[in-house]
Design an enzyme around this catalytic site. Structure first.
Site, mmCIF file in Angstrom:
data_model
loop_
_atom_site.group_PDB
_atom_site.id
_atom_site.type_symbol
_atom_site.label_atom_id
_atom_site.label_comp_id
_atom_site.label_asym_id
_atom_site.label_seq_id
_atom_site.Cartn_x
_atom_site.Cartn_y
_atom_site.Cartn_z
ATOM 1 N N GLN A 103 3.939 51.072 53.911
ATOM 2 C CA GLN A 103 4.599 52.103 54.710
ATOM 3 C C GLN A 103 5.410 53.050 53.840
ATOM 4 O O GLN A 103 5.581 52.824 52.639
ATOM 5 C CB GLN A 103 5.508 51.434 55.742
ATOM 6 C CG GLN A 103 6.536 50.491 55.136
ATOM 7 C CD GLN A 103 7.211 49.615 56.185
ATOM 8 O OE1 GLN A 103 8.424 49.673 56.357
ATOM 9 N NE2 GLN A 103 6.426 48.800 56.877
ATOM 10 N N HIS A 105 8.923 56.054 54.415
ATOM 11 C CA HIS A 105 9.911 56.658 55.309
ATOM 12 C C HIS A 105 10.158 58.107 54.888
ATOM 13 O O HIS A 105 10.189 58.416 53.694
ATOM 14 C CB HIS A 105 11.238 55.892 55.257
ATOM 15 C CG HIS A 105 11.082 54.429 55.490
ATOM 16 N ND1 HIS A 105 10.607 53.900 56.663
ATOM 17 C CD2 HIS A 105 11.350 53.363 54.674
ATOM 18 C CE1 HIS A 105 10.585 52.582 56.569
ATOM 19 N NE2 HIS A 105 11.017 52.234 55.384
ATOM 20 N N GLU A 122 16.701 53.041 51.384
ATOM 21 C CA GLU A 122 17.090 51.650 51.611
ATOM 22 C C GLU A 122 17.171 50.884 50.302
ATOM 23 O O GLU A 122 16.662 51.330 49.271
ATOM 24 C CB GLU A 122 16.094 50.967 52.558
ATOM 25 C CG GLU A 122 14.668 50.937 52.036
ATOM 26 C CD GLU A 122 13.650 50.523 53.106
ATOM 27 O OE1 GLU A 122 14.017 50.434 54.289
ATOM 28 O OE2 GLU A 122 12.490 50.301 52.736
ATOM 29 N N HIS A 180 5.862 51.433 50.007
ATOM 30 C CA HIS A 180 6.363 50.095 49.721
ATOM 31 C C HIS A 180 5.916 49.096 50.773
ATOM 32 O O HIS A 180 5.474 49.469 51.857
ATOM 33 C CB HIS A 180 7.898 50.103 49.675
ATOM 34 C CG HIS A 180 8.531 50.486 50.981
ATOM 35 N ND1 HIS A 180 8.771 51.801 51.333
ATOM 36 C CD2 HIS A 180 8.963 49.749 52.029
ATOM 37 C CE1 HIS A 180 9.328 51.851 52.527
ATOM 38 N NE2 HIS A 180 9.454 50.613 52.985
ATOM 39 N N ARG A 200 3.465 53.997 59.120
ATOM 40 C CA ARG A 200 2.612 52.887 58.700
ATOM 41 C C ARG A 200 1.341 53.455 58.087
ATOM 42 O O ARG A 200 0.603 54.208 58.727
ATOM 43 C CB ARG A 200 2.307 52.000 59.916
ATOM 44 C CG ARG A 200 1.724 50.640 59.577
ATOM 45 C CD ARG A 200 1.484 49.794 60.835
ATOM 46 N NE ARG A 200 2.729 49.478 61.513
ATOM 47 C CZ ARG A 200 2.973 49.767 62.798
ATOM 48 N NH1 ARG A 200 2.070 50.392 63.520
ATOM 49 N NH2 ARG A 200 4.128 49.443 63.334
#
Length: 323
Positions: A103, A105, A122, A180, A200
Site C-alpha cells: 500500500q 498513503h 508514519e 510499504h 491498496r
C-alpha cells in the site's frame, strides 16, 4: 473544570483479514467477541473512532471534547491554533498474522485535495517479531511509473521492492508516498498522522469473508507514489540507559525511546505540546499514573515537569510535535 492529569484511554479494537491473537496473548488485551485483532487504536481523534478516557475523574469523556474544553492546556497553544479540536496523531498497535496489503498513503497536498484530510506519514517500532519476519519499505532502486505498472500488471511488483528481515526494537519512518507493507509475524507500535486514507496496491489475491477480493486503488495510488529509492531505511539509534534516545524527527512528529531502570524527572518546559508515552516493555508510573506493557498515556501540554518511575525496567516511546 477538572484538573488535567496523564490520561489513559480505552483501546478501539479492529478485526482484520490479516489480524491475529498477539494483541491478546502478548499485550494482554481482551478482544471480547472478535475472532482476531489486526489493530488497536490506542489514541485516536478520527471521526467515528474517538478515544474515550478510561480512568480518573475524566473517565468517559471523549478526546475531542476534552480538547474543545481544555484547548492549549491539553494539546499546546500552537497545536490548538493549527488543528483545533482535531487530535493530530493516531497511535496504534498492529498484529500481522498474515502480510498486510502492499500500500501507499498520500501526502498532505494530495489528501487534502482528494479527501479533505491530512496525509499519512508514519513510523513503526517492532515490539515483537517472529523468526525471519520481514517488511517491505520502498523501492530497491529508483524506479518510474512505467516500470512500476509493468511489474504490477505481470504480478512481479515485489521484485522491485525492498524487503528486509527485522527484529524487536527496529524502527522505521515511512513518509507519505513510500510503498510499504508489514509482513506476517510482526507486532508493531505505530505513530502516524491522523488520517485513515490508504491506497491498496496489491493484496496477494486474497478473498475476504464475503468471498470477494478487496478493492485495489491502482489509479489513485499512481499519483501518490514516490518512485525513488529511500535515502534511509531503518532508523539508527544508540541504546543508552535513563536518557532520551532520538529515533525519529520529522515535521509531523518526533519520537524518542527511554530505557529506564531508575526514576527520571522529565522537564519539557521548552515544548508547547502534549507528550504521548507508549509502553513497549515493563511497567511503572508516569506523573503518578500507572502504565504497563502495551498501554499508552497522554501527558497534557500544561504538565511541563513530571516523574517517570519504573518498576524494575521500563521501555517507553515518547512522541510529540514540534511546530
Amino acid at each position: 473544570m477538572s484538573q488535567l492529569y496523564p490520561l489513559k484511554f480505552n483501546p478501539i479494537f479492529k478485526e482484520k483479514l490479516w489480524g491475529g491473537q498477539k494483541i491478546k496473548t502478548i499485550l494482554g488485551k481482551d478482544l471480547g467477541d472478535l475472532d482476531n485483532c489486526g489493530e488497536t487504536w490506542e489514541l485516536s481523534g478520527v471521526p467515528g473512532n474517538t478515544s474515550i478516557v478510561s480512568e480518573g475523574v475524566l473517565k468517559g469523556h471523549q478526546l475531542t471534547n476534552l480538547i474543545s474544553e481544555y484547548k492549549a492546556d491539553l494539546v499546546g497553544s500552537s497545536i490548538y491554533q493549527q488543528f483545533g479540536a482535531e487530535f493530530p496523531l493516531l497511535i496504534k498497535f498492529i498484529d500481522a498474522a498474515k502480510d498486510l496489503s502492499i500500500q501507499v498513503h498520500p501526502d498532505d497536498k494530495l489528501a487534502q485535495k482528494r479527501h479533505n484530510c491530512p496525509g499519512k506519514a508514519e513510523m513503526w517500532y517492532v515490539v515483537q517479531a517472529d523468526q525471519a519476519a520481514s517488511l517491505i519499505n520502498g523501492f530497491k532502486k529508483d524506479s518510474n511509473k512505467e516500470e512500476y505498472l509493468t511489474h504490477l500488471e505481470s504480478g512481479q511488483l515485489t521484485s522491485l521492492l525492498h524487503r528486509e528481515e527485522v527484529k524487536e526494537g527496529d524502527a522505521f519512518y515511512l513518509p507519505a508516498g513510500r510503498v510499504h507493507t508489514i509482513g506476517k509475524g510482526l507486532l508493531i507500535a505505530e505513530v502516524q498522522q491522523t488520517s485513515d486514507v490508504t491506497y491498496r496496491i496489491y493484496d496477494f489475491d486474497r478473498i475476504d469473508k464475503g468471498g470477494k477480493k478487496r478493492e485495489l486503488h491502482t489509479e489513485l495510488a499512481l499519483d501518490a507514489i514516490d518512485f525513488s529509492k529511500p535515502e534511509q531505511l531503518k532508523s539508527k539509534y544508540e541504546t543508552v540507559l535513563n536518557e532520551a534516545i532520538p529515533i525519529v524527527s520529522t515535521p509531523y512528529f518526533s519520537t524518542n525511546k527511554f530505557i529506564l531502570d531508575q526514576p527520571k524527572t522529565i522537564n519539557r518546559s521548552e515544548l508547547d505540546c502534549f507528550k504521548i508515552y507508549i509502553a513497549v516493555g515493563g511497567s511503572g508510573k508516569i506523573g503518578g499514573e500507572t502504565i504497563k506493557f502495551g498501554e499508552v498515556i497522554l501527558v497534557p501540554a500544561c504538565m511541563k515537569q513530571y516523574n517517570i518511575e519504573p518498576d524494575g525496567e521500563l521501555e517507553l516511546l515518547e512522541t510529540y510535535i514540534e511546530l
